[in-house]
Design an enzyme around this catalytic site. Structure first.
Site, PDB file in Angstrom:
ATOM      1  CG  LEU A 297     -15.339  22.154 -14.660  1.00 17.53           C
ATOM      2  CD1 LEU A 297     -15.784  21.594 -15.893  1.00 17.53           C
ATOM      3  CD2 LEU A 297     -14.927  21.225 -13.632  1.00 17.53           C
TER       4      LEU A 297
ATOM      5  CB  CYS B 298     -17.845  17.973 -18.765  1.00 23.14           C
ATOM      6  SG  CYS B 298     -17.247  17.763 -17.130  1.00 23.14           S
TER       7      CYS B 298
HETATM    8  C1  LIG Z   1     -18.815  26.603  -6.403  1.00 20.41           C
HETATM    9  C2  LIG Z   1     -18.890  25.194  -6.574  1.00 20.41           C
HETATM   10  C3  LIG Z   1     -18.039  24.362  -7.543  1.00 20.41           C
HETATM   11  C4  LIG Z   1     -18.307  22.993  -7.962  1.00 20.41           C
HETATM   12  N1  LIG Z   1     -17.304  22.513  -8.730  1.00 20.41           N
HETATM   13  C5  LIG Z   1     -17.467  21.186  -9.017  1.00 20.41           C
HETATM   14  C6  LIG Z   1     -16.469  20.328  -9.707  1.00 20.41           C
HETATM   15  O1  LIG Z   1     -15.334  20.890  -9.940  1.00 20.41           O
HETATM   16  N2  LIG Z   1     -16.611  18.956  -9.949  1.00 20.41           N
HETATM   17  C7  LIG Z   1     -17.675  18.361  -9.615  1.00 20.41           C
HETATM   18  O2  LIG Z   1     -17.887  17.227  -9.824  1.00 20.41           O
HETATM   19  N3  LIG Z   1     -18.801  19.026  -8.997  1.00 20.41           N
HETATM   20  C8  LIG Z   1     -18.452  20.312  -8.543  1.00 20.41           C
HETATM   21  N4  LIG Z   1     -19.554  20.981  -8.086  1.00 20.41           N
HETATM   22  C9  LIG Z   1     -20.844  20.312  -7.567  1.00 20.41           C
HETATM   23  C10 LIG Z   1     -20.687  19.789  -6.052  1.00 20.41           C
HETATM   24  O3  LIG Z   1     -19.662  18.662  -5.901  1.00 20.41           O
HETATM   25  C11 LIG Z   1     -22.077  19.161  -5.567  1.00 20.41           C
HETATM   26  O4  LIG Z   1     -22.259  17.652  -6.651  1.00 20.41           O
HETATM   27  C12 LIG Z   1     -23.391  20.059  -5.940  1.00 20.41           C
HETATM   28  O5  LIG Z   1     -22.939  21.329  -5.279  1.00 20.41           O
HETATM   29  C13 LIG Z   1     -24.485  19.202  -4.877  1.00 20.41           C
HETATM   30  O6  LIG Z   1     -23.922  19.344  -3.519  1.00 20.41           O
HETATM   31  P1  LIG Z   1     -24.131  20.413  -2.444  1.00 20.41           P
HETATM   32  O7  LIG Z   1     -25.462  20.824  -2.571  1.00 20.41           O
HETATM   33  O8  LIG Z   1     -23.796  19.923  -1.142  1.00 20.41           O
HETATM   34  O9  LIG Z   1     -23.314  21.584  -2.976  1.00 20.41           O
HETATM   35  C14 LIG Z   1     -19.350  22.375  -7.543  1.00 20.41           C
HETATM   36  C15 LIG Z   1     -20.274  22.890  -6.675  1.00 20.41           C
HETATM   37  C16 LIG Z   1     -20.030  24.277  -6.255  1.00 20.41           C
HETATM   38  C17 LIG Z   1     -21.094  24.935  -5.479  1.00 20.41           C
END
Ligand SMILES: Cc1cc2nc3c(=O)[nH]c(=O)nc-3n(C[C@H](O)[C@H](O)[C@H](O)COP(=O)(O)O)c2cc1C
Length: 319
Positions: free
Chosen positions: A87, A143
């Site tokens: 974060l 979190c």
């Molecule tokens: C590098 C990275 C950073 C992420 N940072 C956050 C974040 O700051 N806040 C959040 O709610 N989700 C965060 N996520 C989660 C994504 O928003 C999402 O919920 C999760 O990766 C599943 O979706 P995807 O498979 O399309 O990535 C992060 C994911 C990745 C890969």
């Protein structure tokens, strides 16, 4: 073109209305970026016309700057990615002065994600957002809670509802982003909705770990991390399906492994009103718009004129 005739209708010219409703907000398109995968500002602008997306959802921010975890923080693996970015962010004051104006100048609809380690942290972030020019606030509840009741906020309906109730001071529509690492997602979704969340965003990453074959130790400096990408997609679809079954009037934003038009449609059929594209953006920065264009074409090929009509159709006989 691969267009098909359905129910005797000529669908070669079907024009799909891409607008969808998420709680009180109408989005011009059903595809957004996912928090943490498209930066805090206009990082994707060289690749994507940000104004064509339903919204740009920025990486979770706290009231104050936060350095995040030590490197390495990301590792790719078959069908997915493990991250422990921790974060990292510039803090809301900086973001409101620098990033939000740039996003709005580009015509982006902006959803800001907030995080905290205590209810007071979330309130501080919400207070910083009073009067901000954002469409909605996504409350990242995945979190660790450093107060009395330890654990992840989103694993506990009571403390999740407490956070959502407390952040209403921001005065913007609230979406609660939930964790899939619990069998209580339906209970948590009901609790945050009751507390004032207009929608739930499903899902955040799964808890995971990758070991380094050279050292035999965890590959990320933080040890474990969050697992995302194509491999988590069936988990997200199942979570959306279950929450829509239990709470059919609660708007859902689907996220987890969306990489093409069909994986986006699958989430909407399961019950999502809109979707977000995350990890796919690392391999292809144009992925959110590509997914949108593929989704619109796919829906049109089924003779459907309104994107919004897709939501929950898996529960009512499918396409
Ligand atoms: C590098 C990275 C950073 C992420 N940072 C956050 C974040 O700051 N806040 C959040 O709610 N989700 C965060 N996520 C989660 C994504 O928003 C999402 O919920 C999760 O990766 C599943 O979706 P995807 O498979 O399309 O990535 C992060 C994911 C990745 C890969």
């Amino acid at each position: 073109m691969g267009w098909r005739r359905r129910r005797g209708q000529d669908i070669s010219e079907v024009v799909v209305d891409p607008r969808v409703q998420v709680g009180s907000i109408q989005l011009t398109a059903p595809v957004m970026t996912a928090s943490g995968t498209a930066g805090h500002g206009v990082e994707l602008a060289p690749y994507v016309d940000l104004s064509r997306l339903g919204a740009v959802v920025v990486k979770s921010l706290s009231a104050d700057p936060w350095p995040g975890n030590p490197a390495p923080r990301l590792i790719g693996a078959p069908q997915g990615m493990l991250n422990a970015v921790g974060l990292q962010g510039p803090g809301l004051k900086h973001w409101l002065q620098h990033d939000l104006p740039a996003l709005r100048t580009m015509g982006a609809t902006v959803v800001v994600s907030i995080w905290g380690r205590s209810v007071a942290d979330y309130v501080a972030a919400a207070q910083a957002l009073r009067g901000a020019d954002v469409a909605a606030v996504e409350v990242n509840l995945s979190c660790p809670n450093l107060e009395g009741r330890r654990g992840i906020f989103a694993h506990d309906p009571t403390v999740s509802a407490e956070v959502v109730d407390a952040v209403a001071v921001c005065g913007r529509p609230l979406w609660a982003k939930l964790s899939p690492n619990t069998d209580r997602v339906v209970d948590v979704a009901a609790a945050v909705h009751e507390a004032g969340a207009e929608a739930v965003t499903l899902i955040n990453t799964l808890l995971g770990m990758v070991l380094d074959p050279e050292t035999g130790r965890p590959a990320l400096a933080a040890g474990g991390g969050g697992w995302s990408g194509r491999a988590v997609h069936p988990v997200a679809v199942r979570t959306i399906y279950d929450v829509h079954t239990a709470l059919p009037t609660l708007p859902i934003v689907g996220v987890g492994g969306v990489s093409d038009g069909w994986s986006a449609a699958e989430m909407m059929l399961a019950g999502a009103s809109a979707v977000q594209v995350g990890t796919a953006t690392f391999a292809d920065p144009r992925a959110p718009l590509r997914v949108l264009d593929e989704l619109v074409a796919l829906v049109g090929s089924h003779g459907e004129r309104a994107m919004a009509a897709l939501t929950g159709r898996a529960h009512r006989g499918g396409w």
